[in-house]
Write a protein that holds these residues in place. Structure first.
Motif, mmCIF file in Angstrom:
data_model
loop_
_atom_site.group_PDB
_atom_site.id
_atom_site.type_symbol
_atom_site.label_atom_id
_atom_site.label_comp_id
_atom_site.label_asym_id
_atom_site.label_seq_id
_atom_site.Cartn_x
_atom_site.Cartn_y
_atom_site.Cartn_z
ATOM 1 N N UNK A 1 10.065 -7.743 3.221
ATOM 2 C CA UNK A 1 9.163 -6.687 3.681
ATOM 3 C C UNK A 1 9.845 -5.345 3.477
ATOM 4 N N UNK A 2 9.118 -4.393 2.942
ATOM 5 C CA UNK A 2 9.696 -3.107 2.542
ATOM 6 C C UNK A 2 8.923 -1.940 3.135
ATOM 7 N N UNK A 3 9.657 -0.884 3.464
ATOM 8 C CA UNK A 3 9.060 0.406 3.812
ATOM 9 C C UNK A 3 9.862 1.489 3.097
ATOM 10 N N UNK A 4 9.171 2.384 2.413
ATOM 11 C CA UNK A 4 9.868 3.470 1.717
ATOM 12 C C UNK A 4 9.144 4.795 1.913
ATOM 13 N N UNK A 5 9.909 5.799 2.304
ATOM 14 C CA UNK A 5 9.411 7.159 2.400
ATOM 15 C C UNK A 5 9.900 7.919 1.175
ATOM 16 N N UNK A 6 8.968 8.440 0.390
ATOM 17 C CA UNK A 6 9.308 9.181 -0.828
ATOM 18 C C UNK A 6 9.018 10.659 -0.611
ATOM 19 N N UNK A 7 10.008 11.491 -0.927
ATOM 20 C CA UNK A 7 9.904 12.930 -0.731
ATOM 21 C C UNK A 7 10.102 13.637 -2.063
ATOM 22 N N UNK B 1 0.843 -1.189 0.000
ATOM 23 C CA UNK B 1 0.000 0.000 0.000
ATOM 24 C C UNK B 1 0.881 1.242 0.000
ATOM 25 N N UNK B 2 0.321 2.319 -0.532
ATOM 26 C CA UNK B 2 0.983 3.625 -0.519
ATOM 27 C C UNK B 2 -0.005 4.656 0.002
ATOM 28 N N UNK B 3 0.436 5.424 0.994
ATOM 29 C CA UNK B 3 -0.408 6.485 1.543
ATOM 30 C C UNK B 3 0.250 7.826 1.262
ATOM 31 N N UNK B 4 -0.478 8.722 0.613
ATOM 32 C CA UNK B 4 0.024 10.050 0.280
ATOM 33 C C UNK B 4 -0.380 11.039 1.366
ATOM 34 N N UNK B 5 0.597 11.444 2.165
ATOM 35 C CA UNK B 5 0.334 12.456 3.183
ATOM 36 C C UNK B 5 0.085 13.819 2.537
ATOM 37 N N UNK B 6 0.777 14.046 1.412
ATOM 38 C CA UNK B 6 0.610 15.263 0.629
ATOM 39 C C UNK B 6 1.202 14.997 -0.740
ATOM 40 N N UNK B 7 1.183 15.990 -1.620
ATOM 41 C CA UNK B 7 1.801 15.826 -2.934
ATOM 42 C C UNK B 7 3.305 15.627 -2.824
ATOM 43 N N UNK B 8 3.893 16.015 -1.689
ATOM 44 C CA UNK B 8 5.344 15.969 -1.529
ATOM 45 C C UNK B 8 5.831 14.780 -0.715
ATOM 46 N N UNK B 9 4.939 14.078 -0.007
ATOM 47 C CA UNK B 9 5.361 13.015 0.904
ATOM 48 C C UNK B 9 4.427 11.816 0.784
ATOM 49 N N UNK B 10 4.992 10.632 0.593
ATOM 50 C CA UNK B 10 4.186 9.420 0.659
ATOM 51 C C UNK B 10 4.986 8.283 1.285
ATOM 52 N N UNK B 11 4.269 7.328 1.861
ATOM 53 C CA UNK B 11 4.864 6.169 2.510
ATOM 54 C C UNK B 11 4.330 4.904 1.859
ATOM 55 N N UNK B 12 5.254 4.006 1.466
ATOM 56 C CA UNK B 12 4.873 2.734 0.851
ATOM 57 C C UNK B 12 5.314 1.584 1.743
ATOM 58 N N UNK B 13 4.432 0.578 1.890
ATOM 59 C CA UNK B 13 4.729 -0.644 2.630
ATOM 60 C C UNK B 13 4.391 -1.830 1.740
ATOM 61 N N UNK B 14 5.222 -2.878 1.769
ATOM 62 C CA UNK B 14 4.966 -4.033 0.916
ATOM 63 C C UNK B 14 5.517 -5.300 1.550
ATOM 64 N N UNK B 15 4.904 -6.430 1.183
ATOM 65 C CA UNK B 15 5.347 -7.738 1.660
ATOM 66 C C UNK B 15 5.193 -8.736 0.524
ATOM 67 N N UNK B 16 6.252 -9.512 0.268
ATOM 68 C CA UNK B 16 6.227 -10.534 -0.774
ATOM 69 C C UNK B 16 6.815 -11.830 -0.228
ATOM 70 N N UNK B 17 6.234 -12.950 -0.630
ATOM 71 C CA UNK B 17 6.775 -14.277 -0.318
ATOM 72 C C UNK B 17 7.045 -14.994 -1.628
ATOM 73 N N UNK B 18 8.216 -15.619 -1.740
ATOM 74 C CA UNK B 18 8.592 -16.238 -3.018
ATOM 75 C C UNK B 18 8.146 -17.691 -3.122
ATOM 76 N N UNK B 19 7.624 -18.280 -2.029
ATOM 77 C CA UNK B 19 7.139 -19.662 -2.082
ATOM 78 C C UNK B 19 5.721 -19.749 -1.533
ATOM 79 N N UNK B 20 4.881 -18.760 -1.886
ATOM 80 C CA UNK B 20 3.524 -18.715 -1.340
ATOM 81 C C UNK B 20 2.692 -19.921 -1.751
ATOM 82 N N UNK B 21 3.040 -20.535 -2.887
ATOM 83 C CA UNK B 21 2.260 -21.685 -3.365
ATOM 84 C C UNK B 21 2.664 -22.992 -2.688
#
Length: 250
Positions: A89-95, A56-76
């Motif tokens: 698992x990832x977290x990224x702050x974009x400015x 998911x990505x949440x936009x606090x404003x046009x200048x700031x957003x936070x992305x969180x993600x989770x992936x598994x390579x053997x989910x099947x």
């Protein structure tokens, strides 16, 4: 969802780059950007490879957003699934403080074997620092892009990974991995729609390792130049030159 929240679910074939802003608008397209995997995005997004998960990505404003993600390579796999096998698992702050400047601060936590580090774009030791043993890793990345003017953009990234073995006789051993790149993009070079690009950087390198014989002693340099010629709206040709000095940091 709403005006500020975006949710993405990938049942199969997802990669970390699907969930975040890669910061560089010119190099990060596998079809239209750099001609190498190292050149078109930071290795911090290359962990685990393809997997199943959500973000998911949440936009606090046009200048700031936070992305969180989770992936598994053997989910099947019934014995591993989404939580028991290799994961990232990832977290990224974009400015984006201005229309010409973009910054990304990224953290990635990953687990297990050959998929836990920066697999595929660095040395053999950076891809597998503990000779096949499972390990966890914490990775930290910084990416930036500056649109100097409509015809020139300066960008790049740097990253550091701290890995720890979690199996075998070397359980608890640590290794450090470092990499960086500087990019220059020339949009609409010679003709509107074309793109010239240059990448200079250090592919992932093991700078220290408790297993002494799996530490890279020297340094490679990645040198890349390409030019995408947009023949028509739907057809482009991208010749490129790629040179790796001291392959395998040796």
């Amino acid at each position: 969802i709403g005006d500020r929240l975006t949710v993405l679910v990938e049942p199969y074939g997802g990669v970390l780059g699907d969930f975040v802003d890669l910061i560089d608008p010119y190099f990060g397209d596998v079809k239209d950007g750099a001609v190498s995997a190292f050149g078109y995005r930071s290795p911090i997004y290359s962990q685990v490879g393809y997997g199943s998960g959500a973000g998911l990505t949440y936009e606090f404003s046009d200048a700031v957003n936070l992305s969180l993600a989770y992936l598994a390579s053997e989910a099947e796999n019934p014995t591993s699934g989404l939580t028991g096998g290799p994961f990232v698992a990832l977290a990224q702050l974009t400015l984006k403080p201005t229309d010409t400047i973009a910054l990304g601060l990224t953290y990635v936590r990953s687990y297990n074997g050959l998929d836990a580090g920066v697999a595929g774009v660095g040395s053999t030791y950076s891809n597998d620092p503990f000779d096949g043993e499972s390990y966890t890793s914490d990775s930290y990345g910084l990416a930036a892009n500056f649109q100097i003017n409509p015809k020139i953009a300066l960008g790049g990234w740097a990253g550091y990974t701290r890995a720890e073995a979690v199996s075998g006789a070397i359980d608890g051993a640590n290794a450090s991995i470092f990499y960086y790149a500087v990019t220059l993009a020339f949009p609409d070079l010679l003709r509107e729609g074309n793109l010239g690009g240059i990448v200079v950087g250090l592919p992932p390198k093991v700078t220290s390792n408790d297993i002494n014989d799996r530490e890279d002693r020297d340094s490679s340099l990645h040198l890349e130049a390409f030019y995408r010629f947009q023949v028509t709206k739907n057809i482009g040709i991208t010749p490129g030159v790629l040179v790796i000095t001291n392959p395998e940091h040796n």
